[in-house]
Design a protein around this motif. Structure first.
Motif, PDB file in Angstrom:
ATOM      1  N   UNK A 157       0.810  -1.224   0.000  1.00 47.87           N
ATOM      2  CA  UNK A 157       0.000   0.000   0.000  1.00 47.87           C
ATOM      3  C   UNK A 157       0.846   1.280   0.000  1.00 47.87           C
ATOM      4  N   UNK A 158       2.135   1.151   0.264  1.00 44.31           N
ATOM      5  CA  UNK A 158       2.930   2.347   0.592  1.00 44.31           C
ATOM      6  C   UNK A 158       3.835   2.853  -0.520  1.00 44.31           C
ATOM      7  N   UNK A 159       4.190   1.972  -1.477  1.00 41.26           N
ATOM      8  CA  UNK A 159       5.306   2.346  -2.366  1.00 41.26           C
ATOM      9  C   UNK A 159       5.027   3.572  -3.211  1.00 41.26           C
ATOM     10  N   UNK A 160       3.795   3.749  -3.724  1.00 41.19           N
ATOM     11  CA  UNK A 160       3.625   4.898  -4.619  1.00 41.19           C
ATOM     12  C   UNK A 160       3.644   6.223  -3.884  1.00 41.19           C
ATOM     13  N   UNK A 161       3.107   6.214  -2.648  1.00 45.21           N
ATOM     14  CA  UNK A 161       3.214   7.447  -1.862  1.00 45.21           C
ATOM     15  C   UNK A 161       4.685   7.721  -1.547  1.00 45.21           C
ATOM     16  N   UNK A 162       5.456   6.659  -1.309  1.00 47.53           N
ATOM     17  CA  UNK A 162       6.880   6.844  -1.014  1.00 47.53           C
ATOM     18  C   UNK A 162       7.655   7.343  -2.227  1.00 47.53           C
ATOM     19  N   UNK A 163       7.293   6.828  -3.400  1.00 44.47           N
ATOM     20  CA  UNK A 163       7.983   7.262  -4.622  1.00 44.47           C
ATOM     21  C   UNK A 163       7.693   8.731  -4.922  1.00 44.47           C
ATOM     22  N   UNK A 164       6.564   9.225  -4.395  1.00 43.63           N
ATOM     23  CA  UNK A 164       6.221  10.643  -4.568  1.00 43.63           C
ATOM     24  C   UNK A 164       7.390  11.565  -4.241  1.00 43.63           C
ATOM     25  N   UNK A 165       8.147  11.200  -3.185  1.00 44.04           N
ATOM     26  CA  UNK A 165       9.227  12.096  -2.734  1.00 44.04           C
ATOM     27  C   UNK A 165      10.295  12.274  -3.785  1.00 44.04           C
ATOM     28  N   UNK A 166      10.509  11.243  -4.611  1.00 43.41           N
ATOM     29  CA  UNK A 166      11.481  11.379  -5.696  1.00 43.41           C
ATOM     30  C   UNK A 166      10.979  12.405  -6.708  1.00 43.41           C
ATOM     31  N   UNK A 167       9.673  12.317  -7.006  1.00 45.36           N
ATOM     32  CA  UNK A 167       9.081  13.240  -7.979  1.00 45.36           C
ATOM     33  C   UNK A 167       9.108  14.667  -7.421  1.00 45.36           C
ATOM     34  N   UNK A 168       8.778  14.798  -6.132  1.00 44.83           N
ATOM     35  CA  UNK A 168       8.771  16.129  -5.514  1.00 44.83           C
ATOM     36  C   UNK A 168      10.196  16.699  -5.488  1.00 44.83           C
ATOM     37  N   UNK A 169      11.172  15.855  -5.134  1.00 40.13           N
ATOM     38  CA  UNK A 169      12.562  16.343  -5.094  1.00 40.13           C
ATOM     39  C   UNK A 169      13.038  16.721  -6.491  1.00 40.13           C
ATOM     40  N   UNK A 170      12.703  15.894  -7.482  1.00 37.49           N
ATOM     41  CA  UNK A 170      13.102  16.176  -8.864  1.00 37.49           C
ATOM     42  C   UNK A 170      12.515  17.491  -9.345  1.00 37.49           C
ATOM     43  N   UNK A 171      11.224  17.686  -9.085  1.00 36.48           N
ATOM     44  CA  UNK A 171      10.571  18.911  -9.547  1.00 36.48           C
ATOM     45  C   UNK A 171      11.083  20.120  -8.781  1.00 36.48           C
TER      46      UNK A 171
END
Lengths: 337, 470
Positions: free
Chosen positions: A60-74
């Motif tokens: 249940x957690x991985x996509x919310x966790x991957x969000x941080x990569x997208x937020x950091x990249x942006x």
């Protein structure tokens, strides 16, 4: 002159943005790092049942966790466009490796439960996670080993990142994310799976720590600039202090995970060590964002953008943290077979 | 074709491939998220468990699309730096900033609340669960909002000037809310809804045709129809506004879309080419089937409006003509087909003939709806082809050429990544069809117990759910 004045006015904002991005990356490492580490660990699971529990703990957690990569990249794109452009251009191949790894990780988690051949998808999940870690490590290694540029664009070749330092970082990341993963599993599982992860955790954390020290010792040999910067007064005292704190934290980590009764301690201490390591490196290279050529000042967007983003993105980081903590709270507790 | 194997062309091909593929998933997730909100509200309001079954059935499809959407969306963000470093360096001040808003305000929200919605059935109270559902829909829509903001600015870059090789924002409000933004976002958002409506209705039609769970899927069909009655005509109105904005702000693109080579002299109306064979060398159409004055009317809602032709622009500033021209026509045609199908179904429903039991007499109707399920995807992809190909040769319209935006890349690296993504995305697409086919084959689940949803606001902490996906 006007531009110089603007740069001077920007100084605190640039620093704030640099460390916001470091913070986002730390969260990514602590959260998705554990997910990716569990992917690698699932290769060593004793049987399908144990592997199932491991995957269950993050599904249940991985996509919310991957969000941080997208937020950091942006955040990097908006706050330091020059760095974003040079780094991603130079590290085309490692980024591609990371992306393909992340795609495999994601779709095997989605397709696996629907498939008649679950085993193959679980393998794809493990391999995808490992590939993503290698890609991410090559990016970090590539940045630390230096990127050729003329201050405007990347002028090196596609394989410049394949440097001995990068090899250290790759091994360090594989152990470091496995440390995160095994610590997370100690917290989320029980019985045989938990016991096995206790022992894996000790191996992974020790190896990761050794690799980190090796990397840190190598950096000054690559960029003489850092010898000067790190050994100047008062920086040398901070360096000693940093070494004391990180060694003490590592000793504490070993001590707390020895007893076997403190189930959360390994994960908490892993996050502390990871944050210290990342924070240490970031403070060490600051004000460079691409050492030793591009500083945060030369890469930053104008003041107005940095301010605007501070409200639209920076101040949202704590809000995202709050609802993510709620989400993690909803899924707290042990995963059972 | 040695001309194709340059970093520029390969990077363009890579971006085209990855956006065309990525576009498929938000097209479903925004619309399906709306469906799920409707179903959950109906379930709580009527306390009829059939709506819960609907909710769970379509949620399974949703989860599958979301995973691939995330996996295929991250590469797009990175490609701006990897393949378009000069563009990123120049435009990051504004463009990266907007992508930051998308990530922090929208994507993060959607991802976290999706976890609660999908896996939290027995863990959170009713109100929190519904709130999570609404947040997924809101987050997905807000994502589209910011992405359309970033893209619209590439089309009509207002509020900025270029100083020292970098975009400098002069007026934030004008840059974000540029003239194209409102209508482009509306057009795209409606496209997401309409595409999903036709997909859901098409799948439902298939079940009705087969006589399997026909009553159940007639409900899904009717819900889709109720929304389509609003969305299908509205989309045509918004499409018209959108096209007129293109005429006003991107005249070269508008001319390419219409294969209109020469400006109509004052006092005459520009004809609309229904079909044509554009010839770039001769700067005219070899043949065309024209309706007099219609292009003036469509462009300005007057019979004699002056519509600039392609010859008014220097050859190096003209976009390709053939692709935008035909893609635009097929998209518009699909829009009207969708409206017609909606009216057809509405007429049947109002006549009391939209029932599941009369298969032989309504076979054509249900077959048409079944075959209509991919229409929205096709129309949206074609619309994007018009928008992006029509913007050429500019990456930022009028400010920066696409050829000036590309990274320092080896053609080999670009080619290998193009092949890798081509292979992976083809495989993913096939696998998606296989696994979505399995979900549909299995059909709705009537057996599993309905979770007892509690009122109140406190979460309880039971064990993790079992069996992976719900």
């Amino acid at each position: 002159v006007v531009i110089l004045e603007e740069k001077a006015m920007n100084a605190p904002l640039e620093g704030i943005w640099f460390f916001i991005i470091v913070f986002e990356l730390a969260l990514y490492g602590a959260l998705d790092g554990a997910d990716l580490g569990i992917g690698v660990l699932s290769l060593f699971a004793r049987d399908e049942k144990h592997r199932g529990v491991m995957i269950e703990s993050i599904s249940p957690l991985w996509y919310a966790n991957e969000t941080w990569l997208v937020v950091a990249g942006a955040s990097l794109f908006g706050a330091f466009p020059l760095a974003y452009a040079i780094v991603l251009n130079a590290l085309y191949i490692p980024v591609m490796i990371m992306l393909l790894g992340l795609i495999f990780r994601a779709v095997s988690l989605e397709f696996g439960p629907l498939s008649r051949n679950r085993g193959a998808w679980d393998k794809a999940f493990a391999v995808g996670s490992a590939v993503a870690i290698v890609g991410e490590a090559c990016i970090v290694g590539g940045v630390l080993s230096g990127i050729k540029n003329d201050g405007e664009v990347f002028i090196g070749g596609p394989w410049d990142w394949a440097h001995p330092l990068t090899a250290f970082v790759v091994i360090g990341f594989l152990f470091g994310f496995t440390m995160m993963g095994s610590a997370f599993l100690v917290m989320k599982t029980e019985g045989a799976t938990q016991r096995k992860n206790y022992s894996l955790f000790k191996i992974a954390s020790t190896s990761a720590f050794v690799m980190f020290i090796l990397t840190m010792v190598t950096i000054p040999f690559l960029h003489e600039f850092f010898v000067e910067q790190w050994l100047s007064v008062p920086n040398r005292y901070y360096l000693v202090l940093f070494a004391v704190v990180i060694f003490a934290s590592f000793a504490l980590l070993l001590l707390l995970s020895r007893s076997g009764s403190l189930e959360r301690a390994p994960y908490v201490m892993s996050i502390v060590i990871f944050a210290l390591a990342l924070g240490g490196v970031s403070v060490g290279i600051f004000p460079f964002i691409i050492p030793p050529s591009i500083t945060v000042g030369s890469a930053a967007s104008p003041r107005q953008t940095l301010l605007f983003m501070l409200f639209g993105v920076g101040l949202l980081v704590p809000v995202i943290l709050i609802y993510n903590m709620y989400m993690h709270g909803v899924f707290r507790g042990k995963v059972r077979e | 074709m040695p001309g194709f194997f340059t970093p520029l062309m390969l990077s363009r091909a890579l971006f085209a491939l990855t956006t065309i593929f990525h576009m498929l998933w938000p097209l479903m997730s925004i619309g399906l998220a709306l469906f799920m909100v409707i179903f959950e509200v109906l379930w709580f309001k009527t306390k009829d468990d059939i709506w819960y079954r609907h909710l769970r059935f379509w949620a399974k499809v949703f989860l599958l699309t979301f995973g691939i959407g995330v996996a295929s969306g991250v590469p797009l963000e990175m490609e701006f730096g990897m393949n378009w470093a000069r563009f990123s360096k120049t435009a990051g001040d504004f463009f990266g900033n907007i992508l930051g808003f998308e990530a922090a305000m929208a994507f993060a929200l959607e991802a976290a609340f999706l976890a609660i919605f999908m896996f939290g059935w027995r863990r959170v109270p009713k109100a929190v669960h519904l709130l999570s559902n609404v947040m997924v829909f809101f987050g997905a829509s807000l994502s589209a909002f910011w992405i359309m903001g970033a893209n619209s600015w590439m089309q009509v870059p207002t509020g900025v000037s270029i100083v020292g090789g970098r975009v400098n924002i002069v007026d934030y409000g004008k840059a974000v809310f540029n003239p194209l933004f409102g209508v482009s976002f509306s057009h795209m958002w409606l496209a997401c809804l309409e595409t999903t409506l036709f997909m859901v209705a098409g799948i439902s039609a298939r079940y009705v045709l087969k006589g399997r769970n026909a009553e159940f899927f007639l409900r899904s069909f009717k819900i889709a129809l109720v929304v389509a009655v609003i969305v299908a005509p509205l989309q045509i109105v918004v499409g018209d506004i959108s096209a007129r904005k293109v005429v006003a702000y991107q005249p070269a693109k508008a001319a390419a879309m219409e294969a209109n080579w020469s400006t109509n002299p004052p006092g005459t109306g520009a004809p609309f080419a229904v079909l044509a064979l554009p010839d770039k060398e001769r700067e005219e159409n070899r043949w065309s089937l024209e309706v007099p004055n219609l292009l003036s009317f469509l462009s300005f809602h007057t019979l004699k409006g002056r519509v600039p032709g392609l010859r008014d622009f220097p050859p190096e500033d003209r976009p390709p003509v053939g692709l935008p021209f035909y893609a635009f026509r097929v998209m518009v045609l699909i829009g009207f087909v969708m409206l017609f199908m909606t009216l057809w179904a509405l007429e049947k429903w109002l006549g009391g003939r939209l029932v599941s039991g009369v298969r032989p007499r309504s076979g054509l109707f249900w077959t048409a709806w079944y075959l209509g399920s991919p229409l929205g995807f096709l129309a949206t992809e074609l619309g994007w082809a018009v928008r992006e190909v029509g913007r050429q040769p500019w990456i930022i319209y009028g400010l920066m050429r696409t050829s000036e935006g590309v990274s320092n890349l080896s053609a080999h690296a670009a080619l290998v990544s193009l092949i890798a993504f081509g292979a992976v995305y083809t495989a993913l697409f096939v696998l998606f069809l296989v696994f979505a086919g399995r979900i549909l084959e299995r059909g709705p689940d009537f057996a599993s117990p309905v979770p007892p949803m509690r009122s109140g606001t406190t979460a309880r902490a039971p064990r993790m759910p079992r069996g992976g996906h719900p």
